[in-house]
Design a protein around this motif. Sequence first.
Motif, PDB file in Angstrom:
ATOM      1  N   ASN A  94      -2.538   8.238  -7.250  1.00  0.00           N
ATOM      2  CA  ASN A  94      -3.518   7.585  -8.134  1.00  0.00           C
ATOM      3  C   ASN A  94      -2.863   7.054  -9.409  1.00  0.00           C
ATOM      4  OD1 ASN A  94      -3.055  10.320  -8.932  1.00  0.00           O
ATOM      5  ND2 ASN A  94      -4.794  10.174 -10.323  1.00  0.00           N
ATOM      6  N   SER A 140      -5.087   3.618  -1.150  1.00  0.00           N
ATOM      7  CA  SER A 140      -6.335   3.297  -0.460  1.00  0.00           C
ATOM      8  C   SER A 140      -6.390   1.853   0.014  1.00  0.00           C
ATOM      9  CB  SER A 140      -7.528   3.586  -1.382  1.00  0.00           C
ATOM     10  OG  SER A 140      -7.569   4.949  -1.736  1.00  0.00           O
ATOM     11  N   HIS A 198     -11.001   4.829 -10.266  1.00  0.00           N
ATOM     12  CA  HIS A 198     -11.902   5.332  -9.222  1.00  0.00           C
ATOM     13  C   HIS A 198     -11.342   5.128  -7.811  1.00  0.00           C
ATOM     14  CE1 HIS A 198     -14.668   5.779 -12.498  1.00  0.00           C
ATOM     15  NE2 HIS A 198     -14.796   4.476 -12.667  1.00  0.00           N
ATOM     16  N   THR A 199     -10.034   5.092  -7.645  1.00  0.00           N
ATOM     17  CA  THR A 199      -9.423   4.929  -6.338  1.00  0.00           C
ATOM     18  C   THR A 199      -7.980   5.389  -6.427  1.00  0.00           C
ATOM     19  OG1 THR A 199      -9.017   3.355  -4.536  1.00  0.00           O
ATOM     20  CG2 THR A 199      -8.705   2.537  -6.782  1.00  0.00           C
ATOM     21  N   THR A 200      -7.173   5.085  -5.406  1.00  0.00           N
ATOM     22  CA  THR A 200      -5.752   5.385  -5.434  1.00  0.00           C
ATOM     23  C   THR A 200      -4.995   4.125  -5.004  1.00  0.00           C
ATOM     24  OG1 THR A 200      -5.527   6.099  -3.129  1.00  0.00           O
ATOM     25  CG2 THR A 200      -6.281   7.745  -4.730  1.00  0.00           C
ATOM     26  N   TYR A 201      -3.704   4.122  -5.261  1.00  0.00           N
ATOM     27  CA  TYR A 201      -2.874   2.995  -4.844  1.00  0.00           C
ATOM     28  C   TYR A 201      -2.494   3.101  -3.370  1.00  0.00           C
ATOM     29  CZ  TYR A 201      -2.536   1.960  -9.805  1.00  0.00           C
ATOM     30  OH  TYR A 201      -2.837   1.655 -11.108  1.00  0.00           O
ATOM     31  N   LYS A 220       0.864  -1.182   0.000  1.00  0.00           N
ATOM     32  CA  LYS A 220       0.000   0.000   0.000  1.00  0.00           C
ATOM     33  C   LYS A 220       0.901   1.232   0.000  1.00  0.00           C
ATOM     34  CE  LYS A 220      -2.552   0.761   3.686  1.00  0.00           C
ATOM     35  NZ  LYS A 220      -3.699   0.696   4.640  1.00  0.00           N
TER      36      LYS A 220
END
Length: 483
Positions: free
Chosen positions: A314, A347, A342-345, A267
């Motif tokens: 992102n 999250s 629609h997210t980030t790395y 993450k």
Amino acid sequence: MDNTENFYGRPVAGMPSAASTAAPTPLRPGTPSETAGRNPFGDGIESQASHRSSGLNGNPFASPSASRPPSSFDSASALGRFDGGQRYFHSRRVRKGEIEKPWTKQVDPKEKWVTILPILGIVLGLAISGFLVWDGIRSVVKHNYCLVLEENWANGLNEKVWMKEVQVNGFGNGEFEQTTPGDANVYVENGHLIIKATPQDDALMQKNYEIDLLKDGTCTSDNPAYCIAATNITAGNSSIVPPVLSGRINTRRGATIKYGRIEVTAKLPVGDWLWPAIWMMPLDSAYGPWPQSGEIDIVESRGNNYTHPQGGNNIISSALHWGPNPANDAWWRTNVKRQALHTTYASGFNTFGLEWSQKYLFTYVNSRLLQVLYVNFDTPMWTRGNFPVQDANGTRIDDVWSKTGRAQTPFDQPFYLILNLAVGGTNGWFEDNVNGKPWLDGSPNARKDFWEAKGQWLPTWTQPQLEVSKVMMWQQCDGDEDL
């Protein structure tokens, strides 16, 4: 008062009837008969009253019987008659027996090819596509992999495999962190490896102070410039010790591969100017100093949010570094970015992978189908680079790769894995004058300018760590790894 009918056949009060009129109503010129006189317009079209009397149910548009040819009075079923034996419409242009029926004629034998040829084309296209798919699958080299490393941190940081790199001067990129040897910035927590960035002690920026890693024996570099840093508050001097502490570890001691696969489940961090990286360097610089012996960047990113023009957490980037010298590093020919959907790395956890063989190299996220960078070694890397014959100083540039006879050189030697979290830097990874960057790469005050802007970037460090849950490394073990 007498009533008479209007031209719709209805009685109209106050009008004398035709029967009570002494003198007959004169017909208009051209009126064919007295029957037409019932029509107030006298144009030969019967009124509704006369239609009723002739059994047309008062249809004002029905053709008068007298004006229709005898041929129009056919059987009721054939002509669609309604009451009174009349019909509403009959074409006077198309006579019975004159309608063409092309489907009853004999078909030209050549017309069947209009259908046959497209069908043959579709069948042939499917056959060719099927063959290409089959040939592609058949031609792919299938490797057997032998496990080199399965790291889940169950036993902490295994020092037989992992080594902490300890330096102060930015590893050649002008980074602002000092990597430490202890457990403050690199440690295992809840079964996960944590590489965390923390601010340096502010007191070390306010007085003359020196960090000498050679004295305490912790420096892992052979270059003294990477082991000693100082703060000098003398007027006009802008040098300070690294403003941030962080960590960097590698597998050089116990896990290297030459062709194989790597997967790192991690993450990414959240915080302005943080620079996480999962990458590889050659065990031995067989073809010369960087970048002659190559570099494999599986994933790099930035801790900034999505508003950063170059991409924040992102977006990830994969690249190869290769060239005869730093000025001719051809990384830009082998560099690809991938945006999270629609997210980030940062999250959640993602698996960042590498597959590397004699014929190709590619990186991926979570699945081998979600490729980021793909390089096919079908052309020698020296040819692909199109390098100049001499550098800016007029020195001849020699081709040190083609002598091996392998197109994948310099990516044909053992590499080891590196995990690190850098901060800032002066090599262009963070572009000048973008998104409020508080320093300039070419400034001698870059470190100090960054530190003095701590009030801006430190509040954004809500997740200032690279968190790794698992590392897997496999080596080709089918006998062709020496190709």
